[in-house]
Design an enzyme around this catalytic site. Structure first.
Site, PDB file in Angstrom:
ATOM      1  N   ARG A  35      53.998 -45.825  -8.681  1.00  0.00           N
ATOM      2  CA  ARG A  35      55.034 -46.720  -8.142  1.00  0.00           C
ATOM      3  C   ARG A  35      54.979 -48.104  -8.779  1.00  0.00           C
ATOM      4  NH1 ARG A  35      54.999 -44.579  -1.851  1.00  0.00           N
ATOM      5  NH2 ARG A  35      56.785 -43.230  -2.163  1.00  0.00           N
ATOM      6  N   LYS A 196      56.206 -28.283   7.231  1.00  0.00           N
ATOM      7  CA  LYS A 196      56.939 -28.121   8.481  1.00  0.00           C
ATOM      8  C   LYS A 196      58.445 -27.957   8.294  1.00  0.00           C
ATOM      9  CE  LYS A 196      55.551 -30.793  11.951  1.00  0.00           C
ATOM     10  NZ  LYS A 196      55.235 -32.127  12.522  1.00  0.00           N
ATOM     11  N   GLY A 349      56.888 -36.931  -1.887  1.00  0.00           N
ATOM     12  CA  GLY A 349      55.579 -37.359  -2.357  1.00  0.00           C
ATOM     13  C   GLY A 349      54.772 -36.235  -2.970  1.00  0.00           C
ATOM     14  N   GLY A 372      61.156 -39.776   1.846  1.00  0.00           N
ATOM     15  CA  GLY A 372      61.986 -39.754   3.047  1.00  0.00           C
ATOM     16  C   GLY A 372      63.395 -40.264   2.794  1.00  0.00           C
TER      17      GLY A 372
HETATM   18  P1  ADP Z   1      56.890 -33.323   0.114  1.00  0.00           P
HETATM   19  O1  ADP Z   1      55.872 -34.464   0.179  1.00  0.00           O
HETATM   20  O2  ADP Z   1      57.175 -32.889  -1.316  1.00  0.00           O
HETATM   21  O3  ADP Z   1      58.134 -33.646   0.899  1.00  0.00           O
HETATM   22  P2  ADP Z   1      55.724 -31.913   2.360  1.00  0.00           P
HETATM   23  O4  ADP Z   1      54.992 -33.156   2.745  1.00  0.00           O
HETATM   24  O5  ADP Z   1      56.838 -31.457   3.206  1.00  0.00           O
HETATM   25  O6  ADP Z   1      56.209 -32.039   0.825  1.00  0.00           O
HETATM   26  O7  ADP Z   1      54.692 -30.680   2.332  1.00  0.00           O
HETATM   27  C1  ADP Z   1      53.504 -30.716   1.629  1.00  0.00           C
HETATM   28  C2  ADP Z   1      52.423 -29.985   2.361  1.00  0.00           C
HETATM   29  O8  ADP Z   1      52.791 -28.646   2.671  1.00  0.00           O
HETATM   30  C3  ADP Z   1      51.181 -29.888   1.494  1.00  0.00           C
HETATM   31  O9  ADP Z   1      50.146 -30.616   2.096  1.00  0.00           O
HETATM   32  C4  ADP Z   1      50.877 -28.393   1.446  1.00  0.00           C
HETATM   33  O10 ADP Z   1      49.496 -28.108   1.517  1.00  0.00           O
HETATM   34  C5  ADP Z   1      51.617 -27.869   2.638  1.00  0.00           C
HETATM   35  N1  ADP Z   1      51.903 -26.437   2.492  1.00  0.00           N
HETATM   36  C6  ADP Z   1      52.646 -25.834   1.558  1.00  0.00           C
HETATM   37  N2  ADP Z   1      52.624 -24.498   1.702  1.00  0.00           N
HETATM   38  C7  ADP Z   1      51.849 -24.230   2.765  1.00  0.00           C
HETATM   39  C8  ADP Z   1      51.422 -23.019   3.423  1.00  0.00           C
HETATM   40  N3  ADP Z   1      51.819 -21.825   2.998  1.00  0.00           N
HETATM   41  N4  ADP Z   1      50.599 -23.143   4.480  1.00  0.00           N
HETATM   42  C9  ADP Z   1      50.189 -24.344   4.910  1.00  0.00           C
HETATM   43  N5  ADP Z   1      50.561 -25.518   4.346  1.00  0.00           N
HETATM   44  C10 ADP Z   1      51.380 -25.458   3.284  1.00  0.00           C
HETATM   45 MG    MG Z   2      54.492 -34.953   1.789  1.00  0.00          MG
END
Ligand code: ADP
Ligand code: MG
Length: 392
Positions: A35, A196, A349, A372
């Site tokens: 960043r 989630k 992220g 976000g």
């Molecule tokens: P981003 O930051 O790209 O928006 P998120 O924060 O929504 O992504 O999700 C990232 C998290 O999801 C990671 O910590 C990863 O370990 C978790 N994750 C991905 N697949 C699984 C899974 N099958 N079971 C549990 N956690 C998962």
């Molecule tokens: Mg994330």
């Protein structure tokens, strides 16, 4: 299009620049300076034009209290090293001492304000706090896209008072996200993963209504698979999401969006590196195992779709990519995105971290530094920190 810094007279002026400097810290050290590297061109341009730069930013969640572990000082030091110029560090973000430091700035010099969120007025967008910040400067540049979905004093209050423009990073984010959501070239494909489902309901519903193909992975896909009748063993499945899953399915059907779920997954007893893993079909997940990554068939299927996509939006890893044993699917996905002929926006992220780790940032159409905020933009919501800035 927002009015940019070319439309602002900055020479000899005190310019408040709101940047996104919310870097990950480990024991007071900056773990990833992406960043800060990103704001370099903005600062160089302003310095070259003789601006007196007042940098405003936040770090972490001090919730309106002074927390020395969240001081901006390491950020100032790191930025100073990147730019090769001295950056002075203010003891606070407002007050007589800070005003004196601002008055002492010469053309081309930079002052870093202390963490804005040490003051409760920042997140509450209190007029008094916004006015105190605005009194430091002659004009305002909003360059913190990652904070634009928050109506805070430094993102909305100050630009409501001072002559304002959008900074180059803000403009680049908006341009890329508009291109990926406005009149996108088709096939238009989205890949959503992450942990989630409840975090991403708005994005899921929006994308299902506009894209041609919606591919799911990660914990999010587990929740969908469960609601589609699969036994998910001990996998991360979010309870209470059946209505969301049904709604997304219905929207996709109505909009002729092809909803794709994993057909095979990588399972293990727990998400540790030395776990013994196996690839199984989604209808054969053992009851004592967890689905922790997409399997090779799913990877191949998703790669093929991306191979002919013209516009792609990606958010969320498709497995527990932090662990090498479950990073394969996400790594293959990043590769496929890099090789895709389409305009690819990677947002979030963890998505951004996976792209950086693979060293493929330069192969993305756009890598959004604001997770976000990017998701809210894709959802079609108004971002207050963007709406307040004047159009070109
Ligand atoms: P981003 O930051 O790209 O928006 P998120 O924060 O929504 O992504 O999700 C990232 C998290 O999801 C990671 O910590 C990863 O370990 C978790 N994750 C991905 N697949 C699984 C899974 N099958 N079971 C549990 N956690 C998962
Ligand atoms: Mg994330």
């Amino acid at each position: 299009m927002k009015r940019g810094i070319d439309h602002l007279e900055v020479g000899g002026q005190s310019v408040f620049v709101r940047v996104d400097a919310n870097v990950p810290l480990v024991d007071g050290r900056i773990r990833d300076d992406t960043r800060l590297r990103a704001v370099q061109p903005t600062l160089n341009a302003l310095r070259a034009r003789g601006a007196r730069v007042i940098l405003g930013a936040h770090l972490g969640r001090p919730r309106g209290h002074v927390d020395r572990t969240l001081s901006m000082a390491p950020v100032a030091t790191c930025l100073s090293g990147l730019l090769g110029v001295e950056i002075s560090m203010a003891p606070d973000s407002v007050g007589p001492d800070v005003s004196a430091l601002v008055r002492g700035l010469r053309d081309g010099e930079i002052l870093m304000l202390e963490n804005l969120r040490f003051h409760p007025g920042e997140e509450r967008n209190e007029p008094e706090f916004a006015t105190s910040l605005a009194n430091l400067a002659d004009c305002y540049i909003g360059d913190a896209f990652g904070a634009a979905h928050r109506a805070h004093a430094s993102t909305v209050g100050v630009p409501g008072i001072l002559p304002s423009v959008a900074g180059p990073l803000m403009c680049a984010e908006v341009e890329a996200l508009e291109r990926a959501t406005g009149q996108p070239d088709r096939p238009y494909v989205a890949v959503l993963g992450g942990g989630k489902t409840s975090d991403k309901i708005g994005v899921l519903e929006q994308l299902a209504s506009v894209v041609d193909v919606l591919m799911l992975g990660g914990g999010l896909a587990n929740t969908f698979l469960k609601n589609f009748g699969h036994h998910m063993g001990r996998s991360l499945v979010e309870p209470g999401q059946s209505a969301v899953v049904a709604a997304v399915r219905e929207i996709a059907k109505k909009s002729s969006c092809r909803l794709m779920l994993p057909t095979d997954v990588l399972v293990a007893a727990s998400p540790v590196d030395d776990a013994s893993v196996a690839v199984v079909e989604v209808d054969a997940i053992p009851c004592d195992q967890m689905a922790l990554d997409i399997g090779p068939d799913t990877s191949a299927m998703y790669t093929q779709v991306l191979g002919s996509a013209r516009t792609v939006i990606w958010n969320g890893p498709v497995g527990v990519y932090e662990r090498a044993a479950f990073a394969k699917g996400t790594r293959a996905l990043v590769r496929a995105l890099a090789d895709s002929p389409g305009f690819v926006v990677a947002a979030g992220g963890d998505a951004a971290a996976a792209v950086q780790t693979a060293g493929l940032a330069h192969r993305m159409g756009h890598l959004s530094t604001g997770g976000g905020a990017a998701l809210e933009f894709i959802e079609g919501r108004d971002l207050p920190g963007l709406a307040v800035l004047p159009d070109a």
